[in-house]
Write a protein that holds these residues in place. Sequence first.
Motif, PDB file in Angstrom:
ATOM      1  N   CYS A  84       0.800  -1.232   0.000  1.00  0.00           N
ATOM      2  CA  CYS A  84       0.000   0.000   0.000  1.00  0.00           C
ATOM      3  C   CYS A  84       0.830   1.277   0.000  1.00  0.00           C
ATOM      4  O   CYS A  84       0.321   2.350  -0.325  1.00  0.00           O
ATOM      5  CB  CYS A  84      -0.915   0.027   1.222  1.00  0.00           C
ATOM      6  SG  CYS A  84      -2.070  -1.344   1.293  1.00  0.00           S
ATOM      7  N   GLY A  95      -1.917   3.984   0.234  1.00  0.00           N
ATOM      8  CA  GLY A  95      -1.553   4.819   1.384  1.00  0.00           C
ATOM      9  C   GLY A  95      -0.556   5.864   0.948  1.00  0.00           C
ATOM     10  O   GLY A  95       0.000   5.813  -0.151  1.00  0.00           O
ATOM     11  N   MET A 146      -6.866   2.773   7.232  1.00  0.00           N
ATOM     12  CA  MET A 146      -5.761   1.830   7.063  1.00  0.00           C
ATOM     13  C   MET A 146      -6.215   0.461   7.546  1.00  0.00           C
ATOM     14  O   MET A 146      -6.509   0.263   8.719  1.00  0.00           O
ATOM     15  CB  MET A 146      -4.538   2.290   7.847  1.00  0.00           C
ATOM     16  CG  MET A 146      -3.346   1.401   7.675  1.00  0.00           C
ATOM     17  SD  MET A 146      -1.903   2.171   8.390  1.00  0.00           S
ATOM     18  CE  MET A 146      -0.795   0.804   8.474  1.00  0.00           C
TER      19      MET A 146
END
Length: 169
Positions: A84, A95, A146
């Motif tokens: 990510c 992310g 997350m």
Amino acid sequence: MFDTMVITKAVASFCGALLIFMLAKWAADELYKPRNHAAAPAFVIDTGEDDLDAEPEEELSFEELFAAADPAAGSRLWSQCRACHALEAGRNGVGPYLHGVVNREIGAVDGFNYSGALDQAGDVWTPEILSAFLEAPTSVAPGTSMNYRGMASAADRANLIAYMEAESQ
């Protein structure tokens, strides 16, 4: 009616039955014995009973773990984050990029749309806050988008943070 011959036959029948049962048990034991019955067990389940007399190990603080952290060991742990995040500056994925994340302001990556849950984490990503976040992201920032369970080992977290810091220089 009970003469010696009847009693002798009864005792002989009883002894014969015992002999047959003993031979059957011996045959069954030989037939169903594993080939490696004398070998050591393949694995041992640690119940912790042997460690009761041992003195408890003193746990190191995160600062001490971070001071002794091994970035090379953290590079192996980076594979969990790589799906990510990226370590290249300016390259966001699912992310935000993590280049220079240590001592960077929280939520300061331009061009990344944060979930807003990080407001409760603090002002700056110190190694201690990063460690707490990596241990359990939802406890540090409830409502974060997350999707990561966390990393239980404090030594692993210290190694990972040291790796991210070393790769950011």
